[in-house]
Design a protein around this motif. Structure first.
Motif, short mmCIF file in Angstrom:
data_model
loop_
_atom_site.label_atom_id
_atom_site.label_comp_id
_atom_site.label_asym_id
_atom_site.label_seq_id
_atom_site.Cartn_x
_atom_site.Cartn_y
_atom_site.Cartn_z
N LEU A 1 0.83 -1.21 0.00
CA LEU A 1 0.00 0.00 0.00
C LEU A 1 0.86 1.26 0.00
N GLY A 2 1.93 1.22 -0.79
CA GLY A 2 2.77 2.40 -0.94
C GLY A 2 3.87 2.53 0.10
N ALA B 1 3.99 1.93 -13.01
CA ALA B 1 3.36 2.52 -11.82
C ALA B 1 2.99 3.98 -12.09
N VAL B 2 3.89 4.70 -12.77
CA VAL B 2 3.63 6.12 -13.02
C VAL B 2 2.51 6.31 -14.03
N SER C 1 1.16 6.63 -9.90
CA SER C 1 1.82 6.66 -8.58
C SER C 1 2.38 8.04 -8.25
N LEU C 2 2.66 8.85 -9.25
CA LEU C 2 3.19 10.19 -8.97
C LEU C 2 2.12 11.27 -9.10
N GLY C 3 0.90 10.85 -9.39
CA GLY C 3 -0.18 11.83 -9.54
C GLY C 3 0.00 12.75 -10.74
#
Lengths: 115, 670
Positions: free
Chosen positions: B154-155, B584-585, B590-592
């Motif tokens: 979870l990050g 993920a990105v 993941s980085l918004g």
């Protein structure tokens, strides 16, 4: 050998025809000359790329290296010192320079036959 | 979250680590029920699940239940063959990885070595090495599993390695808990405190690569320096002993890397190429940089002498501060008057950010000659023109029009590798006339030059092909029209294949698309050229809409973050975390960044304009297209032609024309 003839100043174009840091080619007495206007003044060199052998130097990018005004060949990026004509990447290679001045808003060129 | 064990991730972390992890997880709004079994799933009135009953009598409401049950070995073959299995499945083998039948061996996750299946890659590799040695007559045995893992829950970064639970007799624990930065770390040391045996990291796992590589050896620094997350300096790879394995995927030790650095490898790509370190999972790439630092190799990210920052940092400066001219940029963030490196980079960044036509205002002085004359400079000072033919699809009328232009301007004509037609030998004063003819025939000229999208190739697809499963031409045309004119750190190429036979060679492209029965597979990071590389599979079975969104993000993220002249392959290879990070990105956001990337591409598409037509319509731009400023009607006399195989080619009069450009040639590795 006949004595070197002092060549005349040839008007080429109005100064405002030269963009800052972007060259143009001119035909002066049958010789192709590359002309540049920079923050540091006007420069005139042979349009012939001494390495690549094509008449393209007027299309190179102007800049600086260590404070010296420079011109990069658009063919293979060798960089020349605009004040001396010496190639900064290849020892022994030189770009022939010509005299250039601005009179009454007109850019004038005087060919230099030999260094 | 319901966990039967008394803490989260019981195998990986100890009690204190589990408590830290639980704090992180509960802050995310996830309730953890620990040390309790689930006794029943109860349905609601509609028959679907509504609640879980726990053994302690509590009940948890649930609309959806996800069961995480670990991995199950694929041992069907052994079952069918009557071979013995491990107590929890898997092909039972001894320490030599041999089954009860001496002619049969098992390796990898299906093998239960002495009864235990290891669901990790490193033990899998180890079993393969054992069997290879045995087949060659050796006596290797399974050395025990390296169960070191680093993962995100979870990050939250979690890592464990070696004897994480301190089961070695007499071992010592050094623990560090920081409730402020919310990190927990534990090192397990031998009884004399000289040898690192294992450890656990929660919250900040940045020391993991160094610590893992140090297991079994002396501590690379005092324990507190290793654990304190302040600057991680103490945990640098520079402190590692020579025998420490830095890249465990490819078994590369520090000594191997030091030898490569001594042998002349001066950056991470060079180290990767000569040792293969960092080429699999990529987690050791930060250590490669540290080893270069430790060896005194200076890795400057400065773009050139005029800017101390990298291309990526320059991009952010220009974007965030809204800078629109080179002169302001160099005055505020650089020095000198620029050069042939930084000027085109800035021109490209400004173009990527939609700063108008490449020849407008000061931007004209930044462009390389190709972008300045919007054509391809050739060795004799003439230019070539490559009309855009999206997807390689062209009508007979347009084909005839190109032929007529080539004939009328006496241009050497050649079919390119990108499904276009290249017209050579145009003087600068001819370029606008050629574009005029092309525009009138319904073309635009194209970016066969410049750091921009080149072409999107395609095979013929299911319209005609007996094997095709999707309309590859239609997609290629749409993609080329969408991304045309997009300025990037390097050229971008693409292709679309209509089936798995891959006739369009999509895997040789920066982004390649291959049709499946139900959608599209996207591959990224391929290229031809000096160092050919196949693209890697990035996402599968995408709808056309999802595909385009993912490519939008991929391209915009590349444009924002890659170095100058870094193709997508090198960009991904240099990325910490590699393809997984990229996924993920771009997929999980993941980085918004995704909304921003989507919007940037939408702006590009909306703002696209035919650059060549824009020159024709503007006298100020048009005046640049003369051979001589003082003789606009005189064609350049130095451009002359001979005839070769019935076509014009540059005359080879001057002896010093045709000097070949020296490139380093590939060498055979010994």
């Amino acid at each position: 050998m006949s004595p070197v003839v002092a060549l005349d100043w040839t008007p080429v174009c109005p100064l405002d025809r030269l963009d800052l840091d972007r060259g143009v080619a001119a035909l002066v007495g049958g010789v192709q000359v590359a002309l540049f206007r920079t923050d540091g003044g006007l420069f005139a060199v042979d349009n012939l790329d001494p390495v690549g052998g094509a008449y393209v130097m007027s299309r190179g990018l102007v800049g600086s290296r260590g404070g010296v005004p420079t011109l990069a060949s658009p063919l293979h990026k060798q960089v020349y010192d605009l004040t001396t004509g010496h190639c900064l990447d290849l020892p022994g290679v030189t770009l022939r320079r010509h005299r250039v001045r601005c009179r009454d808003g007109l850019v004038e060129v005087r060919l230099r036959q030999e260094e | 979250m319901v966990e039967f064990a008394p803490r989260l991730m019981p195998v990986q972390v100890d009690e204190a680590g589990g408590a830290m992890l639980r704090r992180y997880v509960e802050e995310l709004g996830v309730t953890a029920y620990l040390g309790v079994a689930t006794t029943a799933l109860r349905p609601g009135p509609d028959g679907t699940v509504a609640a879980l009953d726990l053994a302690d009598g509590r009940s948890v409401d649930a609309e959806l239940v996800v069961v995480a049950a670990g991995i199950r070995p694929r041992d069907e073959l052994a079952r069918a063959a009557g071979l013995p299995l491990g107590p929890r499945g898997g092909v039972l083998v001894d320490a030599a990885c041999r089954t009860s039948d001496e002619r049969i061996w098992a390796v990898g996750e299906c093998a239960a070595v002495d009864g235990t299946c290891h669901g990790l890659v490193a033990p899998g590799y180890a079993t393969a090495e054992v069997v290879a040695d045995r087949l060659l007559g050796g006596a290797a045995t399974f050395p025990g599993a390296d169960t070191a893992t680093k993962l995100k829950l979870l990050g939250v970064d979690v890592a464990s390695f070696g004897d994480a639970h301190g089961v070695t007799p007499g071992c010592l624990d050094v623990t560090f808990t920081d409730p402020v930065t919310r990190s927990y770390a534990k090192l397990v040391l031998s009884d004399d405190a000289r040898t690192l045996l294992g450890g656990v990291l929660v919250g900040d796992a940045s020391a993991y690569p160094t610590l893992r590589a140090s297991v079994g050896g002396p501590l690379p620094a005092p324990p507190l320096a290793l654990l304190a997350p302040a600057d991680g300096a103490g945990a640098g790879a520079g402190a590692l002993p020579a025998a420490a394995q830095v890249c465990s995927c490819n078994a590369v030790t520090r000594a191997d890397l030091d030898a490569a650095i001594a042998g002349g490898a001066t950056d991470v790509p060079a180290l990767k190429a000569c040792t293969r370190a960092g080429t699999s999972c990529g987690s050791c790439v930060p250590m490669l940089k540290q080893l270069l630092d430790a060896a005194g190799v200076r890795q400057s990210t400065a773009l050139c002498e005029h800017f101390d920052v990298s291309r990526q940092e320059l991009f952010d400066l220009i974007r965030v501060r809204g800078i629109r001219t080179f002169s302001r940029l160099v005055a505020e963030h650089g020095r000198g008057r620029g050069c042939d490196i930084c000027k085109p980079v800035v021109a490209s960044i400004l173009a990527s950010l939609g700063a108008g036509h490449v020849l407008d205002g000061e931007a004209a002085s930044l462009q390389d000659t190709n972008d300045h004359f919007l054509a391809n400079l050739q060795r004799d000072g003439s230019y070539s023109v490559v009309p855009r033919i999206p997807g390689g699809e062209i009508t007979p009328e347009k084909l005839i029009a190109i032929g007529e232009v080539a004939r009328d301007f006496r241009l050497y004509t050649k079919i390119t590798g990108g499904q276009r037609i290249d017209l050579f030998g145009a003087r600068v004063d001819q370029l606008p006339q050629i574009w005029r003819r092309l525009v009138d025939a319904g073309f635009e000229s194209g970016h066969a030059y410049g750091k921009a999208l080149r072409t999107v190739k395609s095979c013929v697809g299911d319209t005609w092909c007996r094997y095709g499963v999707q309309d590859s031409v239609g997609l290629a045309v749409a993609l080329e029209l969408r991304y045309r004119g997009l300025r990037a750190p390097h050229k971008l190429k693409s292709a679309v294949s209509g089936c798995a036979r891959e006739c369009a060679e999509a895997r040789g492209k920066d982004f390649g698309i291959i049709a499946t029965e139900t959608g599209w597979n996207l591959y990224v990071g391929g290229n031809g050229g000096f160092r050919p590389r196949h693209a890697d599979l990035f996402a599968t079975d995408l709808s056309t809409e999802a595909l385009i969104q993912l490519i939008d993000r991929f391209l915009m993220y590349y444009i924002r973050t890659a170095d100058r002249l870094q193709r997508t392959a090198a960009w991904i290879e240099a990325m910490d975390g590699g393809l997984d990070h990229l996924r993920a990105v771009l997929v999980d956001d993941s980085l918004g960044l995704c909304a921003d990337l989507d919007a940037a591409m939408a702006r590009h598409v909306a703002a696209y304009s035919d650059e060549w037509r824009d020159v024709l319509e503007d006298p100020e731009r048009l005046r640049r297209f003369t051979s001589f400023v003082n003789a606009p009607d005189v064609p350049d006399p130095s451009i002359t032609f001979a005839v070769e195989r019935g076509q014009p080619v540059p005359a080879r009069d001057a002896a010093h024309r045709r000097q070949p450009v020296v490139l380093g040639l590939p060498e055979v590795r010994r």
